[in-house]
Scaffold this active site. Structure first.
Site, short mmCIF file in Angstrom:
data_model
loop_
_atom_site.label_atom_id
_atom_site.label_comp_id
_atom_site.label_asym_id
_atom_site.label_seq_id
_atom_site.Cartn_x
_atom_site.Cartn_y
_atom_site.Cartn_z
N HIS A 166 -4.46 -7.85 -0.30
CA HIS A 166 -3.76 -6.58 -0.11
C HIS A 166 -3.03 -6.50 1.23
O HIS A 166 -1.96 -5.92 1.33
CB HIS A 166 -4.79 -5.45 -0.21
CG HIS A 166 -4.20 -4.08 -0.17
ND1 HIS A 166 -3.38 -3.59 -1.15
CD2 HIS A 166 -4.33 -3.09 0.74
CE1 HIS A 166 -3.03 -2.35 -0.86
NE2 HIS A 166 -3.58 -2.02 0.29
N TYR A 173 -2.98 11.10 1.36
CA TYR A 173 -3.54 11.09 0.01
C TYR A 173 -3.50 12.49 -0.59
O TYR A 173 -3.16 12.67 -1.77
CB TYR A 173 -4.98 10.58 0.05
CG TYR A 173 -5.09 9.10 0.33
CD1 TYR A 173 -5.36 8.19 -0.68
CD2 TYR A 173 -4.92 8.59 1.62
CE1 TYR A 173 -5.47 6.83 -0.44
CE2 TYR A 173 -5.02 7.23 1.88
CZ TYR A 173 -5.30 6.36 0.85
OH TYR A 173 -5.38 5.02 1.09
N ASP A 204 0.85 -1.20 0.00
CA ASP A 204 0.00 0.00 0.00
C ASP A 204 0.89 1.25 0.00
O ASP A 204 1.84 1.32 -0.77
CB ASP A 204 -0.97 -0.05 1.20
CG ASP A 204 -2.11 0.95 1.06
OD1 ASP A 204 -3.13 0.60 0.43
OD2 ASP A 204 -1.99 2.08 1.56
#
Length: 367
Positions: A345, A294, A169
């Site tokens: 993930h 982000y 990630d």
């Protein structure tokens, strides 16, 4: 040089009492209009999890489990960074920094730190800026490149001038940048390689067709959270920092969506696993501060250029988008690639044995 200060997790009782009070006073929405997860995490399951969180779950058990690891904080570039530093008993131990992402935390690595130290690694596991028990940036600029430089500074401060790096990630993006920087890092390993399709895809293979379909599906249905966190993390934070059920739903949906769980998160994670991670976000009130990574990535970018140090990849079948190897060859100096039989993930959390074995096999080749 800034001091390295021992740290133990000790959440005040008042924070846990407040959590129970808020859970008891939740104002619930009506149920979804479908019989699956296509509108989000279902009401009935969310209520079950919230009830268990309030009446069955014990944070002190998780707190004690995390405190079995040696933990510290240190100031890097004006920000307190929390990290686990678990040394191996082997005299030839190889230092390894492992980095989580969102919506994960150091909890993801609970099941692999001890196997890695037993395999001869000094494991350094930091909490990202704005995540967990690390400090929350009060000014802009804590993007991928700055974190990568901070992680190198952390390793140097711990006495390591030669080390490996691993991540998935955001941890994959940061680890990739560490590899690009070519400072003390001599090799990297990732379970989420960054690749791109070739310019000419006139005759895609079956594997490429699957990847392209997964990319299209993600673009259509799976990027709402990304856009919100990348553009308005502060606005999102008001709801998630105030509502434990909101925080739970925001995170658990992704653990279901991105794991190899055959449709239900508890097929691969226990309820305690899920709530350990959610509670870490709650007790540190880090919904907004974690989401800002982000925003920083959108404003400051993620770095570019190939990684020239040896790179290992563990490719798990239920990764968000599973990249074909040849799509990644321009980005990395690939010397190791394993197609895993299962897992998604959250590789270290879902399949700790497969993860630890592959990390060990790769870094044993570059010690």
């Amino acid at each position: 040089m800034s001091a390295i200060t021992p740290f133990r997790i000790d959440v005040p009782d008042a924070v846990l009492t407040d959590l129970k009070d808020r859970l008891a006073n939740t104002r619930w929405p009506e149920a979804e209009c479908v019989d699956d997860w296509s509108q989000g995490i279902p009401l009935a399951y969310t209520r079950e999890l919230a009830d268990y969180w309030a009446n069955g779950y014990d944070w002190r058990t998780r707190e004690a489990a995390l405190n079995r690891f040696d933990q510290f904080t240190t100031d890097i570039d004006g920000l307190d960074i929390h990290f686990i530093h678990q040394r191996s008993s082997r005299p030839d131990a190889f230092p390894l920094i492992i980095t989580h992402g969102w919506p994960g935390s150091v909890v993801e690595f609970d099941k692999v730190i001890e196997p890695l130290t037993a395999a001869g690694f000094d494991v350094v596991c930091p909490s990202l800026p704005g995540y967990g028990f690390s400090g929350k940036p009060t000014s802009t600029g804590w993007g991928i490149e700055r974190i990568a430089k901070a992680w190198d500074e952390l390793m140097v401060r711990l006495g390591y001038d030669r080390y490996g790096a691993q991540g998935g990630d955001w941890g994959a993006v940061i680890t990739t940048q560490i590899g690009r920087n070519e400072r003390g890092c001599v090799a990297i390993h990732t379970n989420m390689p960054i690749g791109r399709p070739p310019k000419d895809l006139a005759n895609p293979t079956d594997e490429e067709k699957q990847t392209l379909a997964a990319m299209a599906e993600r673009k259509r249905w799976g990027t709402g959270y990304f856009q919100q966190q990348a553009t308005r993390p502060q606005t999102l934070g008001y709801g998630l920092v105030d509502s434990p059920v909101g925080q739970l739903a925001w995170i658990v949906e992704k653990f279901r969506e991105w794991s190899d769980c055959d449709g239900h998160p508890e097929n691969v994670f226990t309820r305690d696993d899920l709530l350990d991670n959610v509670t870490l976000y709650w007790v540190t009130a880090s919904a907004a501060s974690s989401a800002r990574l982000y925003w920083e990535s959108g404003v400051g970018g993620r770095g570019s250029g190939p990684v020239r140090v040896p790179t290992g990849v563990a490719s798990f079948p239920k990764e968000i988008v599973r990249m074909p190897r040849h799509w990644c060859e321009d980005s990395y100096h690939l010397t190791h690639w394993t197609d895993m039989p299962r897992g998604g993930h959250f590789a270290a959390f879902e399949q700790p044995e497969l993860f630890a074995d592959d990390v060990t096999a790769f870094f044993d080749s570059v010690r």
